[in-house]
Design a protein around this motif. Structure first.
Motif, PDB file in Angstrom:
ATOM      1  N   ASP A  95       0.834  -1.194   0.000  1.00  0.00           N
ATOM      2  CA  ASP A  95       0.000   0.000   0.000  1.00  0.00           C
ATOM      3  C   ASP A  95       0.872   1.247   0.000  1.00  0.00           C
ATOM      4  OD1 ASP A  95       0.902   0.318   2.638  1.00  0.00           O
ATOM      5  OD2 ASP A  95      -1.022  -0.204   3.539  1.00  0.00           O
ATOM      6  N   GLN A  96       0.255   2.409   0.100  1.00  0.00           N
ATOM      7  CA  GLN A  96       0.999   3.661   0.019  1.00  0.00           C
ATOM      8  C   GLN A  96       1.974   3.843   1.176  1.00  0.00           C
ATOM      9  OE1 GLN A  96      -2.107   6.581  -0.414  1.00  0.00           O
ATOM     10  NE2 GLN A  96      -2.092   6.367  -2.626  1.00  0.00           N
ATOM     11  N   GLN A  97       1.753   3.133   2.272  1.00  0.00           N
ATOM     12  CA  GLN A  97       2.681   3.184   3.413  1.00  0.00           C
ATOM     13  C   GLN A  97       3.721   2.066   3.364  1.00  0.00           C
ATOM     14  OE1 GLN A  97      -0.837   3.470   3.939  1.00  0.00           O
ATOM     15  NE2 GLN A  97      -0.519   5.677   3.850  1.00  0.00           N
ATOM     16  N   GLN A  98       3.801   1.387   2.212  1.00  0.00           N
ATOM     17  CA  GLN A  98       4.751   0.302   1.971  1.00  0.00           C
ATOM     18  C   GLN A  98       4.482  -0.943   2.817  1.00  0.00           C
ATOM     19  OE1 GLN A  98       7.000   0.391  -0.615  1.00  0.00           O
ATOM     20  NE2 GLN A  98       5.826   2.231  -1.044  1.00  0.00           N
ATOM     21  N   ARG A  99       3.244  -1.114   3.294  1.00  0.00           N
ATOM     22  CA  ARG A  99       2.865  -2.337   4.014  1.00  0.00           C
ATOM     23  C   ARG A  99       2.537  -3.416   2.989  1.00  0.00           C
ATOM     24  NH1 ARG A  99      -0.954   1.067   7.833  1.00  0.00           N
ATOM     25  NH2 ARG A  99      -1.912   1.272   5.777  1.00  0.00           N
ATOM     26  N   LEU A 100       3.049  -4.603   3.210  1.00  0.00           N
ATOM     27  CA  LEU A 100       2.837  -5.716   2.288  1.00  0.00           C
ATOM     28  C   LEU A 100       1.385  -6.186   2.363  1.00  0.00           C
ATOM     29  CD1 LEU A 100       4.165  -7.699   0.307  1.00  0.00           C
ATOM     30  CD2 LEU A 100       4.593  -9.190   2.271  1.00  0.00           C
ATOM     31  N   LEU A 101       0.710  -6.207   1.221  1.00  0.00           N
ATOM     32  CA  LEU A 101      -0.661  -6.687   1.131  1.00  0.00           C
ATOM     33  C   LEU A 101      -0.715  -8.123   0.649  1.00  0.00           C
ATOM     34  CD1 LEU A 101      -2.278  -3.572  -0.587  1.00  0.00           C
ATOM     35  CD2 LEU A 101      -2.301  -4.158   1.853  1.00  0.00           C
ATOM     36  N   LYS A 146      -5.669   2.191 -11.199  1.00  0.00           N
ATOM     37  CA  LYS A 146      -4.298   2.619 -11.498  1.00  0.00           C
ATOM     38  C   LYS A 146      -3.331   2.196 -10.387  1.00  0.00           C
ATOM     39  CE  LYS A 146      -1.678   6.822 -12.360  1.00  0.00           C
ATOM     40  NZ  LYS A 146      -1.807   8.280 -12.476  1.00  0.00           N
ATOM     41  N   VAL A 147      -2.212   1.607 -10.791  1.00  0.00           N
ATOM     42  CA  VAL A 147      -1.181   1.172  -9.847  1.00  0.00           C
ATOM     43  C   VAL A 147       0.184   1.628 -10.347  1.00  0.00           C
ATOM     44  CG1 VAL A 147      -2.461  -0.863  -9.078  1.00  0.00           C
ATOM     45  CG2 VAL A 147      -0.884  -1.069 -10.978  1.00  0.00           C
ATOM     46  N   ARG A 148       1.169   1.651  -9.463  1.00  0.00           N
ATOM     47  CA  ARG A 148       2.549   1.952  -9.839  1.00  0.00           C
ATOM     48  C   ARG A 148       3.320   0.637  -9.823  1.00  0.00           C
ATOM     49  NH1 ARG A 148       5.304   5.582  -5.815  1.00  0.00           N
ATOM     50  NH2 ARG A 148       3.621   6.925  -6.486  1.00  0.00           N
ATOM     51  N   ILE A 149       4.066   0.392 -10.885  1.00  0.00           N
ATOM     52  CA  ILE A 149       4.855  -0.835 -10.990  1.00  0.00           C
ATOM     53  C   ILE A 149       6.325  -0.472 -10.850  1.00  0.00           C
ATOM     54  CG2 ILE A 149       5.486  -2.772 -12.471  1.00  0.00           C
ATOM     55  CD1 ILE A 149       2.733  -2.464 -13.794  1.00  0.00           C
ATOM     56  N   SER A 150       7.001  -1.150  -9.920  1.00  0.00           N
ATOM     57  CA  SER A 150       8.428  -0.931  -9.703  1.00  0.00           C
ATOM     58  C   SER A 150       9.172  -2.220  -9.966  1.00  0.00           C
ATOM     59  CB  SER A 150       8.688  -0.492  -8.259  1.00  0.00           C
ATOM     60  OG  SER A 150       8.025   0.712  -7.981  1.00  0.00           O
ATOM     61  N   GLU A 166      -7.335 -11.427  -3.889  1.00  0.00           N
ATOM     62  CA  GLU A 166      -8.105 -10.564  -2.994  1.00  0.00           C
ATOM     63  C   GLU A 166      -7.304  -9.378  -2.474  1.00  0.00           C
ATOM     64  OE1 GLU A 166     -10.194 -12.883  -0.076  1.00  0.00           O
ATOM     65  OE2 GLU A 166     -11.045 -14.186  -1.614  1.00  0.00           O
ATOM     66  N   VAL A 167      -6.427  -8.834  -3.334  1.00  0.00           N
ATOM     67  CA  VAL A 167      -5.707  -7.610  -3.016  1.00  0.00           C
ATOM     68  C   VAL A 167      -6.722  -6.471  -3.088  1.00  0.00           C
ATOM     69  CG1 VAL A 167      -3.870  -6.036  -3.747  1.00  0.00           C
ATOM     70  CG2 VAL A 167      -3.538  -8.502  -3.921  1.00  0.00           C
ATOM     71  N   PRO A 168      -6.788  -5.616  -2.074  1.00  0.00           N
ATOM     72  CA  PRO A 168      -7.810  -4.572  -2.047  1.00  0.00           C
ATOM     73  C   PRO A 168      -7.525  -3.400  -2.987  1.00  0.00           C
ATOM     74  CG  PRO A 168      -6.418  -4.383  -0.121  1.00  0.00           C
ATOM     75  CD  PRO A 168      -5.977  -5.619  -0.863  1.00  0.00           C
ATOM     76  N   LEU A 169      -7.671  -3.635  -4.288  1.00  0.00           N
ATOM     77  CA  LEU A 169      -7.550  -2.567  -5.276  1.00  0.00           C
ATOM     78  C   LEU A 169      -8.938  -2.014  -5.575  1.00  0.00           C
ATOM     79  CD1 LEU A 169      -5.137  -4.070  -7.970  1.00  0.00           C
ATOM     80  CD2 LEU A 169      -4.581  -2.489  -6.128  1.00  0.00           C
ATOM     81  N   HIS A 170      -9.015  -0.715  -5.810  1.00  0.00           N
ATOM     82  CA  HIS A 170     -10.268  -0.122  -6.244  1.00  0.00           C
ATOM     83  C   HIS A 170     -10.358  -0.307  -7.751  1.00  0.00           C
ATOM     84  CE1 HIS A 170     -10.871   1.648  -2.334  1.00  0.00           C
ATOM     85  NE2 HIS A 170      -9.614   2.021  -2.355  1.00  0.00           N
ATOM     86  N   TRP A 171     -11.481  -0.788  -8.222  1.00  0.00           N
ATOM     87  CA  TRP A 171     -11.666  -0.973  -9.650  1.00  0.00           C
ATOM     88  C   TRP A 171     -13.146  -0.864  -9.965  1.00  0.00           C
ATOM     89  CZ3 TRP A 171     -14.489  -5.217 -11.334  1.00  0.00           C
ATOM     90  CH2 TRP A 171     -14.719  -6.195 -10.390  1.00  0.00           C
ATOM     91  N   ARG A 172     -13.434  -0.522 -11.200  1.00  0.00           N
ATOM     92  CA  ARG A 172     -14.823  -0.376 -11.614  1.00  0.00           C
ATOM     93  C   ARG A 172     -15.099  -1.180 -12.878  1.00  0.00           C
ATOM     94  NH1 ARG A 172     -17.465   5.338 -11.472  1.00  0.00           N
ATOM     95  NH2 ARG A 172     -16.846   4.896  -9.360  1.00  0.00           N
TER      96      ARG A 172
END
Length: 60
Positions: free
Chosen positions: A8-14, A49-53, A33-39
């Motif tokens: 997540d945005q706080q770098q906690r592993l989901l 939208k996600v950031r890929i590193s 079951e990763v909690p992504l928002h999607w429509r």
């Protein structure tokens, strides 16, 4: 096989899992079951939208 780490945005592993080449990131996340928002589910509306590193740049 690609190793995916969802954080997540706080770098906690989901979730941490493996994916097959060619799988859609949104499908992999939803099945895990990763909690992504999607429509739309197609990746066209931008809600999921996600950031890929690359692993070499990610901190563990």
């Amino acid at each position: 096989m690609p190793q995916l780490r969802f954080v997540d945005q706080q770098q906690r592993l989901l979730a941490e899992l493996e994916a097959q080449p060619g799988e859609l990131l949104l499908d992999v996340a939803r099945l895990a079951e990763v909690p992504l928002h999607w429509r739309c589910g197609q990746g066209t509306c931008g809600t999921c939208k996600v950031r890929i590193s690359h692993g070499a740049r990610c901190s563990r």
